[in-house]
Design a protein around this motif. Sequence first.
Motif, PDB file in Angstrom:
ATOM      1  N   CYS A 125      10.338  64.104 -16.935  1.00 10.83           N
ATOM      2  CA  CYS A 125      11.831  62.459 -17.088  1.00 10.83           C
ATOM      3  C   CYS A 125      12.642  62.125 -15.858  1.00 10.83           C
ATOM      4  CB  CYS A 125      12.636  63.383 -18.520  1.00 10.83           C
ATOM      5  SG  CYS A 125      11.383  62.899 -20.372  1.00 10.83           S
ATOM      6  N   GLY A 129      12.854  58.598 -13.792  1.00 10.29           N
ATOM      7  CA  GLY A 129      14.057  57.798 -13.717  1.00 10.29           C
ATOM      8  C   GLY A 129      14.090  57.480 -12.014  1.00 10.29           C
ATOM      9  N   SER A 133      14.413  53.902 -10.831  1.00 12.63           N
ATOM     10  CA  SER A 133      15.543  53.327  -9.696  1.00 12.63           C
ATOM     11  C   SER A 133      14.859  52.552  -8.346  1.00 12.63           C
ATOM     12  CB  SER A 133      16.436  53.725 -10.195  1.00 12.63           C
ATOM     13  OG  SER A 133      16.685  55.184  -9.662  1.00 12.63           O
ATOM     14  N   VAL A 143      17.589  50.874 -23.286  1.00  6.48           N
ATOM     15  CA  VAL A 143      16.829  51.995 -22.987  1.00  6.48           C
ATOM     16  C   VAL A 143      16.820  52.450 -25.281  1.00  6.48           C
ATOM     17  CG1 VAL A 143      16.938  54.601 -22.414  1.00  6.48           C
ATOM     18  CG2 VAL A 143      17.453  53.606 -20.784  1.00  6.48           C
ATOM     19  N   VAL A 203      15.424  60.182 -18.722  1.00  4.36           N
ATOM     20  CA  VAL A 203      14.563  58.998 -17.880  1.00  4.36           C
ATOM     21  C   VAL A 203      16.186  58.055 -17.201  1.00  4.36           C
ATOM     22  CG1 VAL A 203      13.307  57.212 -17.427  1.00  4.36           C
ATOM     23  CG2 VAL A 203      12.261  58.965 -19.240  1.00  4.36           C
ATOM     24  N   LEU A 204      16.843  57.664 -18.292  1.00  7.54           N
ATOM     25  CA  LEU A 204      17.825  57.173 -17.991  1.00  7.54           C
ATOM     26  C   LEU A 204      18.855  57.750 -17.531  1.00  7.54           C
ATOM     27  CD1 LEU A 204      19.939  55.333 -18.324  1.00  7.54           C
ATOM     28  CD2 LEU A 204      20.678  55.867 -20.819  1.00  7.54           C
ATOM     29  N   ALA A 207      17.333  57.750 -13.801  1.00  6.71           N
ATOM     30  CA  ALA A 207      17.753  56.834 -13.122  1.00  6.71           C
ATOM     31  C   ALA A 207      19.191  56.191 -12.655  1.00  6.71           C
ATOM     32  CB  ALA A 207      16.404  55.603 -14.153  1.00  6.71           C
TER      33      ALA A 207
END
Length: 234
Positions: A125, A129, A133, A143, A203-204, A207
């Motif tokens: 993940c 991410g 980005s 998201v 993932v966020l 990022a």
Amino acid sequence: MLVAVAVCPCPPLLVPEVASGAAPELDAARAACADALGVLAAARPDRLLVIGPAEHGGRHPQGTPGSFRGFGVDLDVPLGRGTAPGPELPASLAVAAWLLERSDWAADVPVEGVAVDTALPADQCARLGAQLSGGDDRVALLVMGDGSACRTLKAPGYLDERAAPFDTEAARALGTADPAALAALDAGLARELQASGRAPWQVLAAAAEGAGLDGTLLYDEAPYGVGYFVATWS
């Protein structure tokens, strides 16, 4: 460069036609999602990435069709403008496409869907991410993902006493834009609690590392025994 984030839940029940007579029960969640998308639009990004959980990971170009026919509703919705060949959007991204279609989102901003395998390990993940980005253009993220499905006896996963603490920490991390706390969520526990948002949130987290965004929690409830959160980072 990440400039804004909206975090929304992804139950198909957000779509009134799917919820039918129960639609008013999620009116507050729908309103919060609309407010969150307004924050994305105000950031004026160069492109939008929509991230959501799925059984299998993959990328979905702008115009990929989504459908709610599997939920007994004759309703189709594309991801942004145009049409694109390929398999339909997974349910989480179809819900996102529906939210975008009913919002004031700038339709001329390119959009792409990123399905994240719900079982994707945290380190993978993080790699995904960081890839999303990268670059010099201004990127916004929508998201999608739910918290635990074990908050009550009638919840899909039945009652689990670990669910409320898990959701409390997830909501805190989302509401305060805390990437480290999201990255630290236990993948095994999330799986046991049926928390579909874990992988997209991680993932966020990667990022947003170093982006310096501030968070706001707009919604934190557990209708139907499932944790639903709406947050913005900007």
